[in-house]
Design a protein around this motif. Structure first.
Motif, PDB file in Angstrom:
ATOM      1  N   HIS A 157      -1.687  11.407  16.427  1.00  0.00           N
ATOM      2  CA  HIS A 157      -1.060  11.063  15.144  1.00  0.00           C
ATOM      3  C   HIS A 157      -2.013  10.203  14.324  1.00  0.00           C
ATOM      4  O   HIS A 157      -2.426   9.130  14.766  1.00  0.00           O
ATOM      5  CB  HIS A 157       0.242  10.296  15.397  1.00  0.00           C
ATOM      6  CG  HIS A 157       0.841   9.720  14.141  1.00  0.00           C
ATOM      7  ND1 HIS A 157       1.335  10.513  13.126  1.00  0.00           N
ATOM      8  CD2 HIS A 157       0.996   8.433  13.723  1.00  0.00           C
ATOM      9  CE1 HIS A 157       1.777   9.733  12.154  1.00  0.00           C
ATOM     10  NE2 HIS A 157       1.584   8.479  12.484  1.00  0.00           N
ATOM     11  N   ARG A 158      -2.380  10.727  13.142  1.00  0.00           N
ATOM     12  CA  ARG A 158      -3.172   9.912  12.209  1.00  0.00           C
ATOM     13  C   ARG A 158      -2.374   9.821  10.918  1.00  0.00           C
ATOM     14  O   ARG A 158      -2.201  10.829  10.230  1.00  0.00           O
ATOM     15  CB  ARG A 158      -4.528  10.563  11.936  1.00  0.00           C
ATOM     16  CG  ARG A 158      -5.441  10.588  13.142  1.00  0.00           C
ATOM     17  CD  ARG A 158      -6.860  10.993  12.748  1.00  0.00           C
ATOM     18  NE  ARG A 158      -7.651  11.349  13.903  1.00  0.00           N
ATOM     19  CZ  ARG A 158      -7.630  12.556  14.470  1.00  0.00           C
ATOM     20  NH1 ARG A 158      -6.853  13.503  13.968  1.00  0.00           N
ATOM     21  NH2 ARG A 158      -8.378  12.821  15.519  1.00  0.00           N
ATOM     22  N   PRO A 159      -1.879   8.623  10.590  1.00  0.00           N
ATOM     23  CA  PRO A 159      -1.005   8.539   9.406  1.00  0.00           C
ATOM     24  C   PRO A 159      -1.773   8.789   8.105  1.00  0.00           C
ATOM     25  O   PRO A 159      -2.947   8.464   7.988  1.00  0.00           O
ATOM     26  CB  PRO A 159      -0.476   7.104   9.458  1.00  0.00           C
ATOM     27  CG  PRO A 159      -1.458   6.354  10.283  1.00  0.00           C
ATOM     28  CD  PRO A 159      -2.075   7.320  11.241  1.00  0.00           C
ATOM     29  N   ILE A 160      -1.072   9.388   7.170  1.00  0.00           N
ATOM     30  CA  ILE A 160      -1.620   9.584   5.817  1.00  0.00           C
ATOM     31  C   ILE A 160      -1.329   8.309   5.032  1.00  0.00           C
ATOM     32  O   ILE A 160      -0.220   7.779   5.099  1.00  0.00           O
ATOM     33  CB  ILE A 160      -0.910  10.779   5.141  1.00  0.00           C
ATOM     34  CG1 ILE A 160      -1.297  12.071   5.850  1.00  0.00           C
ATOM     35  CG2 ILE A 160      -1.212  10.832   3.654  1.00  0.00           C
ATOM     36  CD1 ILE A 160      -0.505  13.285   5.404  1.00  0.00           C
ATOM     37  N   ASN A 161      -2.310   7.814   4.311  1.00  0.00           N
ATOM     38  CA  ASN A 161      -2.069   6.626   3.499  1.00  0.00           C
ATOM     39  C   ASN A 161      -1.651   7.070   2.096  1.00  0.00           C
ATOM     40  O   ASN A 161      -2.455   7.622   1.345  1.00  0.00           O
ATOM     41  CB  ASN A 161      -3.344   5.766   3.439  1.00  0.00           C
ATOM     42  CG  ASN A 161      -3.097   4.464   2.701  1.00  0.00           C
ATOM     43  OD1 ASN A 161      -2.009   4.264   2.138  1.00  0.00           O
ATOM     44  ND2 ASN A 161      -4.083   3.593   2.695  1.00  0.00           N
ATOM     45  N   PRO A 162      -0.352   6.829   1.731  1.00  0.00           N
ATOM     46  CA  PRO A 162       0.113   7.324   0.416  1.00  0.00           C
ATOM     47  C   PRO A 162      -0.600   6.653  -0.759  1.00  0.00           C
ATOM     48  O   PRO A 162      -0.583   7.165  -1.880  1.00  0.00           O
ATOM     49  CB  PRO A 162       1.604   6.989   0.409  1.00  0.00           C
ATOM     50  CG  PRO A 162       1.918   6.299   1.692  1.00  0.00           C
ATOM     51  CD  PRO A 162       0.662   6.083   2.461  1.00  0.00           C
ATOM     52  N   ASP A 163      -1.248   5.481  -0.512  1.00  0.00           N
ATOM     53  CA  ASP A 163      -1.898   4.766  -1.621  1.00  0.00           C
ATOM     54  C   ASP A 163      -3.334   5.222  -1.858  1.00  0.00           C
ATOM     55  O   ASP A 163      -4.011   4.713  -2.751  1.00  0.00           O
ATOM     56  CB  ASP A 163      -1.889   3.246  -1.337  1.00  0.00           C
ATOM     57  CG  ASP A 163      -0.469   2.735  -1.152  1.00  0.00           C
ATOM     58  OD1 ASP A 163       0.430   3.350  -1.759  1.00  0.00           O
ATOM     59  OD2 ASP A 163      -0.251   1.768  -0.394  1.00  0.00           O
ATOM     60  N   ASP A 164      -3.821   6.154  -1.006  1.00  0.00           N
ATOM     61  CA  ASP A 164      -5.192   6.645  -1.202  1.00  0.00           C
ATOM     62  C   ASP A 164      -5.298   7.398  -2.524  1.00  0.00           C
ATOM     63  O   ASP A 164      -4.306   7.943  -3.004  1.00  0.00           O
ATOM     64  CB  ASP A 164      -5.565   7.617  -0.063  1.00  0.00           C
ATOM     65  CG  ASP A 164      -6.083   6.847   1.147  1.00  0.00           C
ATOM     66  OD1 ASP A 164      -6.253   5.622   1.023  1.00  0.00           O
ATOM     67  OD2 ASP A 164      -6.289   7.468   2.213  1.00  0.00           O
ATOM     68  N   PRO A 165      -6.516   7.446  -3.106  1.00  0.00           N
ATOM     69  CA  PRO A 165      -6.684   8.261  -4.325  1.00  0.00           C
ATOM     70  C   PRO A 165      -6.397   9.733  -4.003  1.00  0.00           C
ATOM     71  O   PRO A 165      -6.575  10.172  -2.873  1.00  0.00           O
ATOM     72  CB  PRO A 165      -8.155   8.048  -4.699  1.00  0.00           C
ATOM     73  CG  PRO A 165      -8.800   7.480  -3.488  1.00  0.00           C
ATOM     74  CD  PRO A 165      -7.743   6.755  -2.726  1.00  0.00           C
ATOM     75  N   PRO A 166      -5.948  10.495  -5.006  1.00  0.00           N
ATOM     76  CA  PRO A 166      -5.492  11.866  -4.751  1.00  0.00           C
ATOM     77  C   PRO A 166      -6.556  12.781  -4.150  1.00  0.00           C
ATOM     78  O   PRO A 166      -6.223  13.705  -3.439  1.00  0.00           O
ATOM     79  CB  PRO A 166      -5.054  12.375  -6.129  1.00  0.00           C
ATOM     80  CG  PRO A 166      -5.355  11.298  -7.108  1.00  0.00           C
ATOM     81  CD  PRO A 166      -5.766  10.073  -6.391  1.00  0.00           C
ATOM     82  N   ALA A 222      -8.913  11.930  -1.999  1.00  0.00           N
ATOM     83  CA  ALA A 222      -9.392  11.500  -0.669  1.00  0.00           C
ATOM     84  C   ALA A 222      -8.945  12.507   0.392  1.00  0.00           C
ATOM     85  O   ALA A 222      -7.854  13.047   0.344  1.00  0.00           O
ATOM     86  CB  ALA A 222      -8.840  10.120  -0.333  1.00  0.00           C
ATOM     87  N   GLU A 223      -9.857  12.751   1.357  1.00  0.00           N
ATOM     88  CA  GLU A 223      -9.562  13.679   2.457  1.00  0.00           C
ATOM     89  C   GLU A 223      -8.435  13.100   3.321  1.00  0.00           C
ATOM     90  O   GLU A 223      -8.523  11.957   3.774  1.00  0.00           O
ATOM     91  CB  GLU A 223     -10.840  13.839   3.296  1.00  0.00           C
ATOM     92  CG  GLU A 223     -10.737  14.831   4.423  1.00  0.00           C
ATOM     93  CD  GLU A 223     -10.929  16.270   3.962  1.00  0.00           C
ATOM     94  OE1 GLU A 223     -10.490  17.150   4.709  1.00  0.00           O
ATOM     95  OE2 GLU A 223     -11.505  16.491   2.883  1.00  0.00           O
ATOM     96  N   GLN A 224      -7.364  13.867   3.538  1.00  0.00           N
ATOM     97  CA  GLN A 224      -6.248  13.380   4.365  1.00  0.00           C
ATOM     98  C   GLN A 224      -6.146  14.218   5.639  1.00  0.00           C
ATOM     99  O   GLN A 224      -6.389  15.430   5.601  1.00  0.00           O
ATOM    100  CB  GLN A 224      -4.912  13.504   3.592  1.00  0.00           C
ATOM    101  CG  GLN A 224      -4.813  12.604   2.377  1.00  0.00           C
ATOM    102  CD  GLN A 224      -4.618  11.135   2.729  1.00  0.00           C
ATOM    103  OE1 GLN A 224      -4.773  10.738   3.875  1.00  0.00           O
ATOM    104  NE2 GLN A 224      -4.295  10.319   1.752  1.00  0.00           N
TER     105      GLN A 224
END
Length: 643
Positions: A417-426, A428-430
């Motif tokens: 599990h690697r969480p996605i950071n919702p505050d990252d710029p659009p 950014a590689e998720q």
């Protein structure tokens, strides 16, 4: 000994011996002389014949190797082996003397000799010992005639020189858990009843013997309906020197009930308070799957934490991944509901799940979590949803380096599990999540419970920092300990040990393979095709099946080059080879064959037409504890390509 009047016969022999031996010289008689005299008259042999306690043995894995006292019987003719009885220990001899009023089977005709019919099997668990009755045909009055010798102070009390007395045994509040399983003519199992027998009434019985009529109630939605009555006789071995009065036992029982009820009441008060606080964080929390209580098969509400505890599998499972594989080959079945509309949720006690050999996703997740805790991992059961909002449970482990791994208990798959950071710029590689889980409401194990209070309950953005109370609202460890073992009293059943498999892997593999050959030949005959088997090609498929199972267990694939090389050598130039592997968790050849025919690839092999067609089939059964099996089948054919 009483029945045979051994005492009287020994007295006679002693009198005779003393007259014969002592008349001439008045010499002293030694013990050896007396034993010799008894042996000559065959009395010792008679006594030893009578004193054989016989138990059915197909089980060898014991929790304590020094004192085997319990065994299982399977369908095979029982191998009779003497049970070791230690005269310095206390035993409870529990006899099941038939059943009555199993009204659902009132219309059932008498089974003809040799005819396969539905059967009842009774499974027992008491203080780390497990037993299984011989299967009896289902009837209104099933003919149970079985005796089980339960050792009372198994590895905990009375291992010193002192035998447990009535007062000591009164403090042992473990019930005898009895589970009744019905097996139909296709080998499908259903849970009929689950009952906790209070055996300590025998401590106040005259002669240390008591007869009880036990009314069994149904499970799930039928937990208030009687399914039948079992006649049970309890007896103490050796007999108690002094029995307790019935007032003492009934007082003890009511004190225990009060104590348990009080602990459960206090926990309920605490849980309500915790839930109110949780809802005050955000009103939307009331839609999250935060499960604090769950109903067991008897309709009893228990805290979810009590369904999990560290479980060690002895020598039956070697690694956490093997444990995940074992749990995934236990069958998956929803709790049955009469009529449509909605899913009935039922969390089973571990004994009921293991004896039936199948259960819902919650049962699988609880067992896997317990086994991973036993292997020393920090494991939790997660409650949430899959796609389309379907409720689901799975297991999660937290590594010491804070890596989070999800374990799917129904398949044995593992996901990082690697969480996605919702505050990252659009841009950014998720990380792209591979797991099927959508939302998560709470996680728990035997000591901890956390409610998810992050702004979103979506798994992909979830951060598992369990020390941060702004993300995970914890429950008090003390509160959980008060209603979950080891702190709780008798309301929570203890976990049974796992049992070794009673399935002979080689014999079962052969059996299924022979049946499949017949089914294939018949199917081809109906299509007007002849069938020629290639035994050598069949044998060459074995390494592939072993590699598939190894890959499922360890995640590592090995030996593929040798398999491909062997097949190339076995298939001459100008011939085509086709193979189709498939995996089952049941051992029903006819059902497996029907499933195979539904696959176009497999159907193409089985119904292959052409020049010099040779068919092959190989079956490999991999056994796991509790008679769970992974069955791999591979169909193959080679034929001359005519274009």
């Amino acid at each position: 000994i009483f029945q045979m009047d051994v005492h009287g016969r020994i007295r006679e022999v002693l009198a005779e011996t003393i007259q014969e031996e002592l008349a001439p010289e008045h010499q002293q008689l030694s013990t050896e002389d007396l034993i010799k005299a008894l042996r000559q008259r065959g009395i010792i042999d008679d006594v030893m014949k009578e004193l054989k306690f016989v138990a059915d043995v197909n089980e060898t894995e014991r929790t304590s190797a020094a004192k085997p006292s319990t065994h299982f019987a399977d369908r095979q003719p029982p191998v009779l082996k003497k049970t070791n009885i230690d005269p310095t220990r206390r035993y409870l001899y529990l006899q099941v003397l038939g059943g009555k009023a199993f009204l659902e089977h009132l219309q059932e005709p008498e089974p003809l000799p040799g005819q396969i019919c539905s059967t009842f099997t009774l499974c027992l668990h008491f203080r780390n010992q497990r037993f299984r009755s011989k299967p009896v045909p289902c009837a209104c009055e099933p003919d149970f005639q079985d005796g089980f010798l339960l050792e009372i102070h198994k590895d905990s009390l009375g291992d010193g020189s002192k035998m447990a007395d009535a007062t000591t045994m009164l403090s042992i509040c473990d019930p005898v858990h009895m589970v009744l399983i019905k097996t139909d003519t296709f080998g499908e199992t259903t849970l009929v009843a689950s009952y906790f027998l209070e055996w300590r009434s025998v401590l106040a019985a005259e002669n240390g013997i008591t007869n009880i009529a036990v009314e069994l109630l149904g499970v799930g939605t039928e937990s208030k309906v009687s399914v039948g009555i079992l006649n049970i006789r309890l007896e103490m071995y050796p007999q108690l020197n002094k029995t307790l009065s019935s007032e003492i036992t009934s007082t003890q029982f009511s004190l225990e009930r009060q104590k348990t009820a009080e602990k459960e009441r206090l926990f309920l008060v605490y849980a309500k308070q915790w839930w109110r606080e949780y809802l005050q964080i955000r009103p939307t929390h009331n839609t999250r799957l935060v499960k604090i209580f769950a109903q067991d098969e008897n309709g009893v509400n228990r805290p979810v934490c009590s369904y999990v505890r560290p479980l060690r599998a002895g020598r039956l499972l070697d690694t956490p991944r093997q444990a995940a594989r074992f749990v995934s080959v236990l069958g998956h079945e929803r709790a049955p509901v009469i009529g449509g509309g909605g899913r009935h949720e039922q969390w089973c006690t571990l004994l009921a799940f293991l004896c039936r050999n199948k259960g819902d996703c919650e049962d699988h997740a609880n067992l896997l979590c317990s086994l991973l805790l036993g292997f020393g991992l920090e494991a939790f059961v997660c409650v949430g949803t899959k796609a389309k909002g379907v409720p689901h449970t799975w297991v999660m482990t937290c590594g010491s380096d804070e890596t989070i791994t999800f374990w799917e208990s129904l398949t044995g798959h593992r996901y990082l599990h690697r969480p996605i950071n919702p505050d990252d710029p659009p841009l950014a590689e998720q990380p792209k999540p591979l797991y099927p889980y959508r939302t998560i409401g709470c996680i728990f194990n035997h000591q901890k419970f956390f409610g998810n209070c992050q702004p979103s309950d979506a798994v992909e953005v979830c951060v598992f920092d369990l020390h941060d109370e702004s993300k995970w609202k914890p429950m008090s460890g003390e509160a959980i300990k008060s209603v979950c073992p080891p702190g709780a009293t008798s309301s929570v059943p203890p976990f049974p040990p796992l049992c070794a498999s009673t399935v002979d892997a080689a014999a079962t593999s052969n059996e299924i393979e022979v049946q499949l050959r017949i089914l294939v030949a018949e199917h081809r005959k109906d299509l007007g095709l002849s069938t020629v088997w290639d035994d050598q090609l069949s044998y060459l498929l074995s390494p592939a099946l072993a590699a598939y199972e190894l890959e499922r267990t360890t995640g590592v694939s090995a030996g593929n080059e040798e398999f491909q090389d062997a097949v190339r050598r076995a298939v001459p130039d100008g011939h085509t080879f086709k193979g189709f592997p498939i995996h089952f968790v049941h051992r029903n050849a006819r059902r497996a064959f029907a499933t195979c025919l539904r696959s176009p690839f497999c159907e193409e092999i089985i119904c292959c037409r052409g020049d010099q067609v040779r068919l092959a089939v190989r079956v490999r059964v991999f056994t796991y504890p509790e008679s769970a099996c992974a069955v791999w089948i591979m169909f193959a054919c080679k034929y001359r390509s005519v274009l």
